[in-house]
Design a protein around this motif. Structure first.
Motif, PDB file in Angstrom:
ATOM      1  N   UNK A 182      36.805  30.147  41.349  1.00  0.00           N
ATOM      2  CA  UNK A 182      38.264  30.068  41.385  1.00  0.00           C
ATOM      3  C   UNK A 182      38.881  31.204  40.576  1.00  0.00           C
ATOM      4  N   UNK A 183      38.327  31.478  39.406  1.00  0.00           N
ATOM      5  CA  UNK A 183      38.867  32.507  38.529  1.00  0.00           C
ATOM      6  C   UNK A 183      38.723  33.893  39.157  1.00  0.00           C
ATOM      7  N   UNK A 184      37.592  34.172  39.778  1.00  0.00           N
ATOM      8  CA  UNK A 184      37.400  35.466  40.433  1.00  0.00           C
ATOM      9  C   UNK A 184      38.341  35.597  41.627  1.00  0.00           C
ATOM     10  N   UNK A 185      38.533  34.539  42.374  1.00  0.00           N
ATOM     11  CA  UNK A 185      39.466  34.572  43.510  1.00  0.00           C
ATOM     12  C   UNK A 185      40.898  34.813  43.028  1.00  0.00           C
ATOM     13  N   UNK A 186      41.291  34.104  41.971  1.00  0.00           N
ATOM     14  CA  UNK A 186      42.628  34.298  41.421  1.00  0.00           C
ATOM     15  C   UNK A 186      42.785  35.704  40.850  1.00  0.00           C
ATOM     16  N   UNK A 187      41.730  36.239  40.259  1.00  0.00           N
ATOM     17  CA  UNK A 187      41.787  37.598  39.719  1.00  0.00           C
ATOM     18  C   UNK A 187      41.930  38.623  40.838  1.00  0.00           C
ATOM     19  N   UNK A 188      41.254  38.405  41.955  1.00  0.00           N
ATOM     20  CA  UNK A 188      41.380  39.316  43.095  1.00  0.00           C
ATOM     21  C   UNK A 188      42.807  39.286  43.641  1.00  0.00           C
TER      22      UNK A 188
END
Length: 133
Positions: free
Chosen positions: A115-121
């Motif tokens: 989730x964090x990597x998706x939100x960061x992207x």
């Protein structure tokens, strides 16, 4: 519960130190502020570039700083405990996925990381969009 049974004391978490607590407070405050600003941006009828800069550049940087402090505090606490009692603290953390608790914690960690990597992207794209104009 006789007198023969030894008392087992659970060691406190590595999170229990001032550096990690301050980092967690900074991270939670940045996350709450970022979510609030994100909700303000998607519900706003006008586009405000300064709101986007705060939402997608400043608060994620503060959140990463808070997470860095949490990690730094855990590392410093582990070193302190290892120096005080080298035989009680293992040289490396133990991760046994055969234990249900460890497996569940690991899967939760993977889900949060995804989730964090998706939100960061998404945030990186929005930050680029705001910095371009």
């Amino acid at each position: 519960m006789g007198e023969d049974e030894p008392k087992v004391t659970k060691t406190p978490s590595l999170f229990r130190n001032y550096v990690s607590l301050v980092g967690a407070a900074i991270g939670v405050a940045a996350l709450a502020s970022g979510v609030l600003l994100f909700l303000m941006e998607i519900t706003s009828s006008q586009e405000n570039p300064y709101l986007g800069i705060l939402t997608y550049i400043v608060f994620p940087a503060v959140l990463f700083f808070g997470l860095f402090l949490v990690l730094l505090g855990r590392i410093l606490e582990r070193r302190r405990r290892r120096k005080l009692a080298p035989d009680e603290v293992a040289a490396f953390p133990k991760l046994d996925l055969n234990e249900p608790h460890a497996r569940r914690a690991f899967l939760i960690f993977l889900a949060i990381t995804f989730f964090f990597v998706s939100a960061s992207a998404f945030g990186s794209y929005k930050a680029y969009e705001y910095s371009e104009s």
